[in-house]
Design an enzyme around this catalytic site. Structure first.
Site, mmCIF file in Angstrom:
data_model
loop_
_atom_site.group_PDB
_atom_site.id
_atom_site.type_symbol
_atom_site.label_atom_id
_atom_site.label_comp_id
_atom_site.label_asym_id
_atom_site.label_seq_id
_atom_site.Cartn_x
_atom_site.Cartn_y
_atom_site.Cartn_z
ATOM 1 N N GLY A 161 5.633 -27.334 25.472
ATOM 2 C CA GLY A 161 4.581 -27.178 24.468
ATOM 3 C C GLY A 161 4.737 -27.982 23.188
ATOM 4 O O GLY A 161 3.765 -28.281 22.520
ATOM 5 N N PHE A 203 -5.706 -16.614 22.392
ATOM 6 C CA PHE A 203 -4.933 -17.596 23.147
ATOM 7 C C PHE A 203 -5.405 -18.996 22.770
ATOM 8 O O PHE A 203 -6.586 -19.304 22.871
ATOM 9 C CB PHE A 203 -5.042 -17.363 24.657
ATOM 10 C CG PHE A 203 -3.871 -17.966 25.389
ATOM 11 C CD1 PHE A 203 -2.648 -17.300 25.427
ATOM 12 C CD2 PHE A 203 -3.978 -19.205 26.000
ATOM 13 C CE1 PHE A 203 -1.551 -17.855 26.068
ATOM 14 C CE2 PHE A 203 -2.882 -19.765 26.650
ATOM 15 C CZ PHE A 203 -1.671 -19.093 26.692
ATOM 16 N N ASP A 229 6.345 -24.949 19.644
ATOM 17 C CA ASP A 229 4.892 -25.025 19.502
ATOM 18 C C ASP A 229 4.321 -23.777 18.817
ATOM 19 O O ASP A 229 3.500 -23.872 17.912
ATOM 20 C CB ASP A 229 4.208 -25.250 20.865
ATOM 21 C CG ASP A 229 4.627 -24.239 21.935
ATOM 22 O OD1 ASP A 229 5.495 -23.380 21.669
ATOM 23 O OD2 ASP A 229 4.079 -24.320 23.057
ATOM 24 N N LYS A 283 1.957 -16.653 15.265
ATOM 25 C CA LYS A 283 1.019 -15.540 15.490
ATOM 26 C C LYS A 283 1.733 -14.255 15.091
ATOM 27 O O LYS A 283 2.188 -13.491 15.953
ATOM 28 C CB LYS A 283 0.726 -15.429 16.996
ATOM 29 C CG LYS A 283 -0.533 -16.083 17.489
ATOM 30 C CD LYS A 283 -0.779 -15.573 18.920
ATOM 31 C CE LYS A 283 -1.343 -16.603 19.822
ATOM 32 N NZ LYS A 283 -1.442 -16.174 21.216
ATOM 33 N N ASP A 339 -0.664 -25.239 26.416
ATOM 34 C CA ASP A 339 -1.454 -25.208 27.656
ATOM 35 C C ASP A 339 -1.972 -23.824 27.991
ATOM 36 O O ASP A 339 -1.477 -22.815 27.498
ATOM 37 C CB ASP A 339 -0.584 -25.657 28.841
ATOM 38 C CG ASP A 339 0.426 -24.573 29.233
ATOM 39 O OD1 ASP A 339 1.169 -24.110 28.342
ATOM 40 O OD2 ASP A 339 0.451 -24.164 30.411
ATOM 41 N N ASP A 388 5.161 -16.287 19.212
ATOM 42 C CA ASP A 388 4.246 -15.231 19.623
ATOM 43 C C ASP A 388 4.991 -13.892 19.468
ATOM 44 O O ASP A 388 5.096 -13.365 18.374
ATOM 45 C CB ASP A 388 3.833 -15.552 21.064
ATOM 46 C CG ASP A 388 2.749 -14.651 21.613
ATOM 47 O OD1 ASP A 388 1.781 -14.384 20.899
ATOM 48 O OD2 ASP A 388 2.867 -14.212 22.766
HETATM 49 P P1 IMP Z 1 7.230 -15.713 22.633
HETATM 50 O O1 IMP Z 1 8.579 -15.645 23.299
HETATM 51 O O2 IMP Z 1 6.377 -14.541 23.000
HETATM 52 O O3 IMP Z 1 7.314 -15.919 21.138
HETATM 53 O O4 IMP Z 1 6.459 -16.887 23.320
HETATM 54 C C1 IMP Z 1 6.600 -18.171 22.957
HETATM 55 C C2 IMP Z 1 5.982 -19.106 23.987
HETATM 56 O O5 IMP Z 1 4.832 -18.551 24.631
HETATM 57 C C3 IMP Z 1 5.483 -20.324 23.289
HETATM 58 O O6 IMP Z 1 6.494 -21.286 23.169
HETATM 59 C C4 IMP Z 1 4.357 -20.787 24.172
HETATM 60 O O7 IMP Z 1 4.869 -21.607 25.187
HETATM 61 C C5 IMP Z 1 3.812 -19.526 24.771
HETATM 62 N N1 IMP Z 1 2.596 -19.046 24.062
HETATM 63 C C6 IMP Z 1 2.456 -17.971 23.279
HETATM 64 N N2 IMP Z 1 1.204 -17.840 22.806
HETATM 65 C C7 IMP Z 1 0.527 -18.898 23.294
HETATM 66 C C8 IMP Z 1 -0.847 -19.352 23.131
HETATM 67 O O8 IMP Z 1 -1.698 -18.774 22.438
HETATM 68 N N3 IMP Z 1 -1.169 -20.491 23.802
HETATM 69 C C9 IMP Z 1 -0.280 -21.180 24.575
HETATM 70 N N4 IMP Z 1 0.991 -20.798 24.731
HETATM 71 C C10 IMP Z 1 1.392 -19.665 24.101
HETATM 72 MG MG MG Z 2 6.852 -23.041 23.880
#
Ligand code: IMP
Ligand code: MG
Length: 184
Positions: free
Chosen positions: A52, A161, A109, A140, A168, A112
């Site tokens: 990403g 999203f 990127d 986010k 992606d 979340d």
């Molecule tokens: P986390 O471990 O939940 O913080 O997720 C992080 C990863 O989830 C990011 O590096 C992205 O690859 C993916 N991700 C989370 N939200 C989105 C989104 O809205 N669009 C695309 N990819 C996302």
């Molecule tokens: Mg990522």
């Protein structure tokens, strides 16, 4: 607004542009300057988390005016066209240098739930970098499930999203030059 929505086949799911190209460029230039000031005289290693962050890394590193090196790693917890993390992450480090000689800046990127970065930073800390900070294009905060705050977050986005500029949905839309919301 400079961006017009593409109407060609395959882009029907793009709902609205959230961050246009010119805003991305301006903010990345601003943060590139901050990073350059902070890491002047320090051996800087950017580690990008694929896939990403590939476009963000490419633009950010060109706004950094001090010497730096670049490495890549992969971390994925999504499967296929899911928009929910599997909670079963896979990290693949492709870093073959001794990071204990570097100030490391992880380039991501989007943050979340925060789980990916908690896990990856814990692993990297074991390799004793001189310092470790995180720079994310998007944050986010509403979705956070663990205690994690990036050191640099360029844009806060709502709980929708998003795709484009490297991000992606089911491996598609990474090539959009802006950040957009997809309707799922
Ligand atoms: P986390 O471990 O939940 O913080 O997720 C992080 C990863 O989830 C990011 O590096 C992205 O690859 C993916 N991700 C989370 N939200 C989105 C989104 O809205 N669009 C695309 N990819 C996302
Ligand atoms: Mg990522």
């Amino acid at each position: 607004m400079v961006d017009t929505l593409p109407v060609s086949f395959g882009y029907e799911n793009i709902k609205r542009v959230i961050i246009p190209e010119n805003e991305l460029k301006a903010r990345i230039a601003e943060v590139g300057k901050c990073i350059s000031l902070e890491y002047s005289e320090k051996p800087l290693l950017l580690i990008a988390i694929l896939k990403g962050s590939f476009i963000f890394l490419a633009d950010l590193c060109r706004e950094i005016t001090v010497p730096c090196e670049v490495e890549f790693m992969r971390s994925s917890s999504y499967v296929g066209n899911s928009t929910v993390s599997t909670g079963n992450p896979k990290d693949i480090f492709g870093i073959d240098k001794d990071i204990s000689k570097y100030h490391v800046l992880l380039v991501e990127d989007i943050v979340d739930t925060g789980k990916t970065l908690v896990r990856v930073t814990e692993q990297l800390k074991k390799l004793n970098p001189l310092s470790l900070k995180v720079c994310t294009l998007l944050d986010k905060p509403e979705r956070r499930e663990v205690d994690f705050s990036p050191d640099f977050a360029l844009f806060i986005v709502p709980d929708v999203f998003v795709v484009g500029y490297g991000l992606d949905f089911d491996e598609k839309y990474r090539n959009l030059p802006y950040i957009a919301e997809v309707s799922l």
